[in-house]
Design an enzyme around this catalytic site. Structure first.
Site, PDB file in Angstrom:
ATOM      1  CB  SER A   1      -0.859   0.017   1.263  1.00 41.78           C
ATOM      2  OG  SER A   1      -1.449   1.284   1.438  1.00 41.78           O
TER       3      SER A   1
ATOM      4  CE1 TYR B   1      -4.136  -1.739   5.110  1.00 36.75           C
ATOM      5  CE2 TYR B   1      -2.809   0.139   4.438  1.00 36.75           C
ATOM      6  CZ  TYR B   1      -3.671  -0.900   4.120  1.00 36.75           C
ATOM      7  OH  TYR B   1      -4.059  -1.095   2.807  1.00 36.75           O
TER       8      TYR B   1
HETATM    9  N1  LIG Z   1      -8.705  -0.256  -1.296  1.00 38.64           N
HETATM   10  C1  LIG Z   1      -7.617   0.444  -1.206  1.00 38.64           C
HETATM   11  O1  LIG Z   1      -7.599   1.656  -1.399  1.00 38.64           O
HETATM   12  C2  LIG Z   1      -6.322  -0.232  -0.834  1.00 38.64           C
HETATM   13  C3  LIG Z   1      -5.179   0.558  -0.845  1.00 38.64           C
HETATM   14  C4  LIG Z   1      -3.965  -0.029  -0.542  1.00 38.64           C
HETATM   15  C5  LIG Z   1      -3.921  -1.386  -0.240  1.00 38.64           C
HETATM   16  N2  LIG Z   1      -5.067  -2.123  -0.207  1.00 38.64           N
HETATM   17  C6  LIG Z   1      -4.940  -3.539   0.108  1.00 38.64           C
HETATM   18  O2  LIG Z   1      -5.604  -4.291  -0.872  1.00 38.64           O
HETATM   19  C7  LIG Z   1      -5.984  -5.546  -0.345  1.00 38.64           C
HETATM   20  C8  LIG Z   1      -7.436  -5.822  -0.690  1.00 38.64           C
HETATM   21  O3  LIG Z   1      -8.254  -4.865  -0.032  1.00 38.64           O
HETATM   22  P1  LIG Z   1      -9.618  -4.321  -0.675  1.00 38.64           P
HETATM   23  O4  LIG Z   1      -9.545  -2.850  -0.694  1.00 38.64           O
HETATM   24  O5  LIG Z   1      -9.926  -5.058  -1.915  1.00 38.64           O
HETATM   25  O6  LIG Z   1     -10.636  -4.693   0.508  1.00 38.64           O
HETATM   26  P2  LIG Z   1     -11.931  -5.621   0.528  1.00 38.64           P
HETATM   27  O7  LIG Z   1     -12.411  -5.557   1.927  1.00 38.64           O
HETATM   28  O8  LIG Z   1     -12.855  -5.280  -0.571  1.00 38.64           O
HETATM   29  O9  LIG Z   1     -11.328  -7.061   0.227  1.00 38.64           O
HETATM   30  C9  LIG Z   1     -10.478  -7.705   1.130  1.00 38.64           C
HETATM   31  C10 LIG Z   1     -10.820  -9.186   1.141  1.00 38.64           C
HETATM   32  O10 LIG Z   1      -9.917  -9.824   2.061  1.00 38.64           O
HETATM   33  C11 LIG Z   1     -10.666 -10.765   2.785  1.00 38.64           C
HETATM   34  N3  LIG Z   1     -10.038 -11.071   4.076  1.00 38.64           N
HETATM   35  C12 LIG Z   1      -9.951 -10.289   5.177  1.00 38.64           C
HETATM   36  N4  LIG Z   1      -9.351 -10.962   6.175  1.00 38.64           N
HETATM   37  C13 LIG Z   1      -9.050 -12.193   5.695  1.00 38.64           C
HETATM   38  C14 LIG Z   1      -8.428 -13.342   6.235  1.00 38.64           C
HETATM   39  N5  LIG Z   1      -8.007 -13.374   7.499  1.00 38.64           N
HETATM   40  N6  LIG Z   1      -8.260 -14.413   5.440  1.00 38.64           N
HETATM   41  C15 LIG Z   1      -8.698 -14.411   4.156  1.00 38.64           C
HETATM   42  N7  LIG Z   1      -9.302 -13.367   3.590  1.00 38.64           N
HETATM   43  C16 LIG Z   1      -9.481 -12.268   4.349  1.00 38.64           C
HETATM   44  C17 LIG Z   1     -12.035 -10.131   2.973  1.00 38.64           C
HETATM   45  O11 LIG Z   1     -13.022 -11.101   3.274  1.00 38.64           O
HETATM   46  C18 LIG Z   1     -12.242  -9.452   1.632  1.00 38.64           C
HETATM   47  O12 LIG Z   1     -12.932 -10.282   0.725  1.00 38.64           O
HETATM   48  C19 LIG Z   1      -5.705  -5.467   1.159  1.00 38.64           C
HETATM   49  O13 LIG Z   1      -4.461  -6.097   1.431  1.00 38.64           O
HETATM   50  C20 LIG Z   1      -5.597  -3.981   1.400  1.00 38.64           C
HETATM   51  O14 LIG Z   1      -4.810  -3.669   2.509  1.00 38.64           O
HETATM   52  C21 LIG Z   1      -6.275  -1.574  -0.508  1.00 38.64           C
END
Ligand SMILES: NC(=O)c1ccc[n+]([C@@H]2O[C@H](COP(=O)([O-])OP(=O)(O)OC[C@H]3O[C@@H](n4cnc5c(N)ncnc54)[C@H](O)[C@@H]3O)[C@@H](O)[C@H]2O)c1
Length: 289
Positions: free
Chosen positions: A141, A154
């Site tokens: 991230s 985080y």
């Molecule tokens: N959305 C953003 O702006 C953003 C920015 C930087 C990084 N990220 C990273 O992207 C990744 C995906 O996030 P997202 O935004 O798609 O969120 P999201 O909540 O839409 O998806 C995350 C998924 O991870 C699953 N999850 C959570 N805990 C879990 C576990 N213990 N075991 C298995 N699955 C698990 C959830 O059920 C969900 O389906 C994450 O690592 C997040 O930190 C997101």
């Protein structure tokens, strides 16, 4: 069909929602055999069913070593091999001032965000080394690259993913395995909707809030933006790329003249004078000498 990842076997954690779901759909459309893993079983199963042939869902809590190992083993038993492991599942986790974060929340957040990536790399390497090929991707991230963009723990976990990626790439290159990370900026997903407007279901409100937070005018970050980066990294087009963290943030960490103090708007870009020593303007003249 011929796609960018035709015939490649791709396992994705956190594939029931957001970035993981978008990546599963795109990889599948580009010819991959996709194993979706998550703890949201109903959603994950539904996405796999929508994709149909060449897709499967498996339950996996990424904090559990046996469940992550099972994702890798299921890829091999169902599809014959593992070409790309995408360690993507995540949460925001512990928040608040550093002097108030409970230790158990720190431990839980690190387990979901960092231990998971270690486990994914470890078990993917177990089957990729004998193949002498493979790609390991992880979701970092911008919060791991720059201060103040996310919560403390985080950011720490996401920064550690960058370091782990480089170190593991340095080892696995000897087996022709590439290891890279993606650092998304603010992307419109349920996780971010929850963070920005307080509800994972308030996507429309979040979309509005995001309009003012992206330096790239007229654009907000969408899950497909990350899916396309993952597709490229997983494909042979990125065959000479390893150890990198690809930042996909619409220019957020580059900085923006939009983000200067009120009244400073565009000041430096629109300044026409050639400014030099002691604030004098223009090219040196004889009078200067
Ligand atoms: N959305 C953003 O702006 C953003 C920015 C930087 C990084 N990220 C990273 O992207 C990744 C995906 O996030 P997202 O935004 O798609 O969120 P999201 O909540 O839409 O998806 C995350 C998924 O991870 C699953 N999850 C959570 N805990 C879990 C576990 N213990 N075991 C298995 N699955 C698990 C959830 O059920 C969900 O389906 C994450 O690592 C997040 O930190 C997101």
């Amino acid at each position: 069909m011929i796609g960018r990842v035709s015939g490649k076997v791709v396992a994705i954690t956190g594939a029931a929602s957001g970035l993981g779901e978008a990546t599963a759909r795109l990889m599948h459309a580009e010819g991959a055999l996709v194993l979706l893993a998550d703890i949201q079983d109903e959603r994950g199963q539904q996405v796999a069913e929508e994709l149909g042939e060449r897709a499967r869902y498996v339950h996996c809590d990424v904090t559990s070593e046996s469940e992550v190992a099972d994702v890798v083993d299921t890829s091999v038993s169902a599809f014959g091999r593992l070409d790309c492991m995408f360690n993507n599942a995540g949460i925001i986790g512990a928040h608040g001032p550093i002097d108030e974060i409970p230790l158990d929340e720190y431990e839980f957040t690190m387990a979901v965000l960092l231990r998971s990536v270690f486990l994914g790399m470890k078990h993917a390497a177990r089957v990729m080394k004998p193949q002498r090929s493979g790609v390991i991707l992880s979701t970092s991230s911008v919060g791991g690259l720059q201060g103040g963009l996310g919560t403390h723990i985080y950011g720490a976990a996401k920064g550690a993913i960058v370091a782990l990626t480089k170190n593991v790439a340095a080892e696995l290159g000897a087996w022709s395995i590439r290891v890279n990370a993606i650092a998304p900026g603010k992307i419109l997903t349920p996780m971010n909707a929850a963070a920005v407007v307080g509800s994972a279901d308030a996507m429309d409100q979040a979309r509005e809030a995001f309009q003012t937070r992206t330096p790239l005018r007229g654009r907000i970050g969408m899950p497909d933006d990350i899916a396309h980066a993952a597709l490229w990294l997983a494909s042979d087009d990125a065959g000479f790329v390893s150890g990198q963290t690809v930042v996909v943030d619409g220019g957020l960490t580059t900085g923006s003249q939009e983000n200067v103090a009120p009244g400073e708007h565009g000041r430096w870009a629109s300044r026409r004078d050639l400014l030099r020593e002691a604030g004098r303007s223009g090219l040196p003249t004889e009078a200067d000498v």
